[in-house]
Every structure is written in structure tokens, then in C-alpha cells.
Design a protein around this motif. Sequence first.
Motif, PDB file in Angstrom:
ATOM      1  N   SER A 140       0.755  -1.249  -0.148  1.00 43.79           N
ATOM      2  CA  SER A 140      -0.246  -0.142  -0.032  1.00 43.79           C
ATOM      3  C   SER A 140       0.745   1.203   0.073  1.00 43.79           C
ATOM      4  CB  SER A 140      -1.074  -0.175   1.129  1.00 43.79           C
ATOM      5  OG  SER A 140      -1.831  -1.195   1.065  1.00 43.79           O
ATOM      6  N   PHE A 141       1.457   1.320  -1.084  1.00 43.62           N
ATOM      7  CA  PHE A 141       2.363   2.662  -1.268  1.00 43.62           C
ATOM      8  C   PHE A 141       2.292   2.983  -2.750  1.00 43.62           C
ATOM      9  CE2 PHE A 141       4.172   0.045   2.137  1.00 43.62           C
ATOM     10  CZ  PHE A 141       4.089   1.169   3.409  1.00 43.62           C
ATOM     11  N   PRO A 142       2.544   4.235  -3.198  1.00 45.54           N
ATOM     12  CA  PRO A 142       2.614   4.566  -4.609  1.00 45.54           C
ATOM     13  C   PRO A 142       3.547   3.748  -5.702  1.00 45.54           C
ATOM     14  CG  PRO A 142       2.883   6.538  -3.241  1.00 45.54           C
ATOM     15  CD  PRO A 142       3.069   5.362  -2.380  1.00 45.54           C
ATOM     16  N   TRP A 156       7.871   6.292  -0.512  1.00 44.77           N
ATOM     17  CA  TRP A 156       7.507   5.817   0.603  1.00 44.77           C
ATOM     18  C   TRP A 156       6.371   6.781   1.344  1.00 44.77           C
ATOM     19  CZ3 TRP A 156       7.864   0.906   1.767  1.00 44.77           C
ATOM     20  CH2 TRP A 156       8.947   0.113   1.338  1.00 44.77           C
ATOM     21  N   THR A 157       5.543   6.199   2.157  1.00 43.53           N
ATOM     22  CA  THR A 157       4.490   6.849   2.580  1.00 43.53           C
ATOM     23  C   THR A 157       4.226   6.615   4.238  1.00 43.53           C
ATOM     24  OG1 THR A 157       2.636   5.787   2.135  1.00 43.53           O
ATOM     25  CG2 THR A 157       2.948   7.827   0.721  1.00 43.53           C
ATOM     26  N   LYS A 158       3.323   7.255   4.668  1.00 45.67           N
ATOM     27  CA  LYS A 158       3.142   6.546   6.302  1.00 45.67           C
ATOM     28  C   LYS A 158       4.468   6.790   7.071  1.00 45.67           C
ATOM     29  CE  LYS A 158       0.716   3.668   4.141  1.00 45.67           C
ATOM     30  NZ  LYS A 158      -0.321   2.584   3.527  1.00 45.67           N
ATOM     31  N   LEU A 213     -12.133   2.781  -1.045  1.00 47.92           N
ATOM     32  CA  LEU A 213     -11.195   4.114  -0.482  1.00 47.92           C
ATOM     33  C   LEU A 213     -10.802   3.306   1.149  1.00 47.92           C
ATOM     34  CD1 LEU A 213     -11.459   7.002   0.717  1.00 47.92           C
ATOM     35  CD2 LEU A 213     -13.914   6.618   1.563  1.00 47.92           C
ATOM     36  N   ILE A 214      -9.570   3.924   1.332  1.00 43.20           N
ATOM     37  CA  ILE A 214      -9.126   3.632   2.788  1.00 43.20           C
ATOM     38  C   ILE A 214      -8.975   4.827   3.525  1.00 43.20           C
ATOM     39  CG2 ILE A 214      -6.959   2.800   3.886  1.00 43.20           C
ATOM     40  CD1 ILE A 214      -8.129   0.436   2.323  1.00 43.20           C
ATOM     41  N   VAL A 215      -9.542   5.021   4.607  1.00 40.91           N
ATOM     42  CA  VAL A 215      -9.195   6.051   5.620  1.00 40.91           C
ATOM     43  C   VAL A 215      -8.825   5.234   6.897  1.00 40.91           C
ATOM     44  CG1 VAL A 215     -10.167   8.151   6.701  1.00 40.91           C
ATOM     45  CG2 VAL A 215     -11.449   7.045   4.684  1.00 40.91           C
ATOM     46  N   GLY A 218      -3.202   5.428   6.497  1.00 43.30           N
ATOM     47  CA  GLY A 218      -3.085   6.461   5.543  1.00 43.30           C
ATOM     48  C   GLY A 218      -4.436   6.795   4.866  1.00 43.30           C
ATOM     49  N   SER A 219      -4.380   7.464   3.631  1.00 47.16           N
ATOM     50  CA  SER A 219      -5.688   7.586   2.970  1.00 47.16           C
ATOM     51  C   SER A 219      -5.523   7.524   1.410  1.00 47.16           C
ATOM     52  CB  SER A 219      -6.444   8.804   3.508  1.00 47.16           C
ATOM     53  OG  SER A 219      -7.668   9.041   2.526  1.00 47.16           O
ATOM     54  N   ASN A 220      -6.369   7.044   0.847  1.00 42.63           N
ATOM     55  CA  ASN A 220      -6.337   6.753  -0.545  1.00 42.63           C
ATOM     56  C   ASN A 220      -7.427   6.337  -1.069  1.00 42.63           C
ATOM     57  OD1 ASN A 220      -5.020   6.764  -3.153  1.00 42.63           O
ATOM     58  ND2 ASN A 220      -4.058   4.970  -2.924  1.00 42.63           N
TER      59      ASN A 220
HETATM   60  C1  BGC Z   1      -0.358   5.274   0.356  1.00 40.60           C
HETATM   61  C2  BGC Z   1      -1.560   4.561  -0.393  1.00 40.60           C
HETATM   62  C3  BGC Z   1      -2.227   3.839   0.374  1.00 40.60           C
HETATM   63  C4  BGC Z   1      -2.909   4.477   1.634  1.00 40.60           C
HETATM   64  C5  BGC Z   1      -3.667   3.729   2.494  1.00 40.60           C
HETATM   65  C6  BGC Z   1      -1.131   6.003   1.578  1.00 40.60           C
HETATM   66  O1  BGC Z   1       0.021   6.403   2.309  1.00 40.60           O
HETATM   67  O2  BGC Z   1       0.294   6.119  -0.318  1.00 40.60           O
HETATM   68  O3  BGC Z   1      -0.967   3.598  -1.429  1.00 40.60           O
HETATM   69  O4  BGC Z   1      -3.409   3.286  -0.267  1.00 40.60           O
HETATM   70  O5  BGC Z   1      -1.888   5.355   2.278  1.00 40.60           O
HETATM   71  O6  BGC Z   1      -3.138   2.640   2.931  1.00 40.60           O
END
Ligand code: BGC
Length: 450
Positions: A140-142, A156-158, A213-215, A218-220
Motif C-alpha cells: 500500500s504505497f505509490p 514511501w509514505t506513512k 477507499l481507505i481511511v 493513510g488515506s487513498n
Molecule cells: C499510500 C497509499 C495507500 C494509503 C492507504 C498511502 O499513504 O500512499 O498507497 O493506499 O496510504 O493505506
Amino acid sequence: MSTEKVDQAIRDGCKELVLDLPTLKEISKRFLNDVNKGLKKETHPTAIVKCFVTFVQDLPNGSEKGKFLALDLGGTNFRVLLIELSKHHFEMRSKIYAIPQHIMLGSGEHLFDHIADCLAKFMKQEHVMDETLPLGFTFSFPLTQTGLTKGTLERWTKGFNCSNVVGNDVVQMLKDAIARHGDVKIEVCAILNDTTGTLMSCAWKNPNCRIGLIVGTGSNACYVERQKNAELFDDVDKGSGNVVINLEWGAFGDDGVLDFVRTAYDRDVDTNSVNPGKQLHEKMISGMYMGELTRLALERFTKEGLLFGGKASEALFTRGRFYTKYVSEIESDPPGTITSCREILEELDIHHATDQDCINVRYVCERVSKRAADLVSSGIATLLNKMNQSRVTVAIDGSVYKYHPHFHNLMMETISQLVNPGITFDLMLSEDGSGRGAALVAAVASRIRQ
Ligand code: BGC
């Protein structure tokens, strides 16, 4: 929301967190503009909302079957799953493994070795060491994908920041780690985002489902787009004529288009994160940041003498000490009661809070979570209007949506205000989408192949 007893000074202080309808419409307009840039070949390289093509074209139809492994990396926990699908029925066994912070911030090789090790342990425990099972990898990252089993990490995120992964194909890194481990055999059938997994797992039962949708941490969001609008996918076989687009909407605002609504709390959270200047929309919404945004507001009001007689505790003034789950718990108190709020303040060593303080604290929590729900709703309404289909189900997962007592209702209300006439929608909790969805993407891929 019962606001009548909230101190006027607190209400005034929270005004900057309120997004009125014209502001939400303006945000929606800017978001649509960014989505279109992400979809178009010419503007994609510099687009902020990337709209990555997922290579997932076909939604499940309920007939998928077989035994699958899934890996789920990118939320609060790392999980390994074994899933058995049969007609409209599934069985799932899973195990959670910790990813210690030194691994989250260590080398990529170390991270993937850890994943391979957890996978091997799990397969041993489930007695499937001797089988070569298909595996879906929810990552779950770009990712820029060039196929269903090929994805290059963009950033990377989160809380993650492992070295030597950005720019590399993470499926290959997983395969290499499994080869280094030496004792397990698997066939990686798909790599996917958690939003795609969430969409797939809801679509398995509900054919109207077209947005995931994910909240959570992270969110996306992702949605089903017509292939002709997804310009980066135009050289691929027509297939179903549709393709799932992973928006990566967390990055919305990274070029300043949300600065007109960002506050000092948002800037503070960003500056002190592991990825300053990035994921600015996500930092206003998701579970990793919501508690801290609230804490910063509470700290400010205390220092201004508006809360706790101007004196709180070291805990309240410590970064990261006000958890997002506190926001959900405080807002779970039935109107007129302050039980959870008191307990939480006690946990934070604030023993002298008055009833009025508790009412004010709840109000601050409500403002932060309502703003998050409004931003998410503005994004979802933009997609609903863009897709322009009469009935769409939105599949949702993530700790904030699941555990916040009012998030669903707040979203229903705001989306209804922003959506074009003639469009109806439902919001459906799609629990465990990232695990189940991985198996489903792998299963659909093998159904189509056959
Ligand atoms: C990530 C997404 C992911 C979302 C929810 C974000 O930080 O970039 O790829 O879908 O978090 O987990």
C-alpha cells in the motif's frame, strides 16, 4: 453534535478547521483538475495526483475459486494470509507480524528478508510448505505499474522509509528475498494497492461497487475508469474496456493547492514527519496524523488559557501522545456524558479538568474529525460526479472509518450535499479488503488466463 455549551472562544479558535460548502466545492474543483492531469499522458509526469494504472481490469464475479496466499504490507500491521475461495464463499486464516521501527527505517533488503521470513513461518504453520501457491501482494504505497506483477516504488509514505527501494520493482525484491530464504516456493500473481483490494472484495458480492477507499493509517482511493480516459493504458489490450485507477490522493496539495485551507497544526505535523512536504492531503485526514492535529490544538488552547485553567501536563505537550483512537473514544460518549473524555484526560495526567473542559475537548475532536470526513467526502463526490453513473457503491476500509463513531454519517451528509442530482451512492464497510482483495485479484487473473 451538541455544541451549545462549548465556550465561544474555543468555537472561534476552531473556525479555521471548518470547511464550508463553497470551500469544499472549490477543493473538489481543484481535485478534479489534478485527477485529469494524472490521467493524461502529457501531464502525467508532472501531475501531483498520479492516477496510477493498476492493470486490474476485471472485477470478480463470485465464481473465483482456489487456494491463495496473500501478503498485506502498508497499514498498522503486516499480515500473511491463506485464503480459500469457492463459489460465493471464502475461508481465511491469517497471522499478524510486527514490523519493528528499525526495519521500517532500515534497508530495503532487510525489510524484504523479514517479509520472506514471516511468510515461511506462516506456511510452515499452515502446512503448505510443499505447495506452490499463487500469491497476491497488497503493497500500500505509490507504485508505477507496468503489469499486474511489476511495480516500481515511487515514494514511501506513512512511517516507512527503507533505503534502496524507491525506483525498484518491489515484486522482484520480494522474489529475491524468497530465493535468499531458500525454502519456500510461491508464484506471485499480482501486486496491488489496499484500495484496489478493498474495491475487489466488495465487488465480489456487489456489482455496483466501483470505488475503493481507505481511511486508516493513510488515506487513498481507487475507482473504475473507462480505458479510453486512462491514457497511460491505451496501448494495452482492450479487455473489459475499464481499468482500476489508483489515485494516490494522499499527495493532493503537495504543490500548494490546499494551502488556502491548511492551518498551523497541519504545517507542524508536516514539518515533524518523516516525509516533509509530501502527502499533505493525507496528513489532514488519516489516522497517523489526526490525533496529533487534535493534540496541537489542545496544546494551543491550554497555552492561551482556554483549557484546564491554562495548565495541562507534560503528556499533553508531548508529540504523538494523543492517539487517534482517543478522538474516536471521546466522540463515542453519548451526548451529555463525558466518561471516556475524563478517562483519557486522566491517562494524560490531567486530573483537574472541569466538565466544561471536557465539553470543549470533545468539540476540538469533532472539528478535526469532521474536517477529515469533509475532505474525504469532497474527493468521493468528485469521483461520483466524474463517473456519472446512477448508482455506485463505495467500498471502505481503514481504522478511522471503522472505529470513529460518526465518520460514516458525516460522510453521507457531506457527499449528499456535493453530488450531482440523479446520482445515488452507498458507503459500505469492506472489512479485510486488503487481504481478501489480494486473493481475488490473483484469482481473477487466473480465471481470465484460463
Ligand atoms: C499510500 C497509499 C495507500 C494509503 C492507504 C498511502 O499513504 O500512499 O498507497 O493506499 O496510504 O493505506
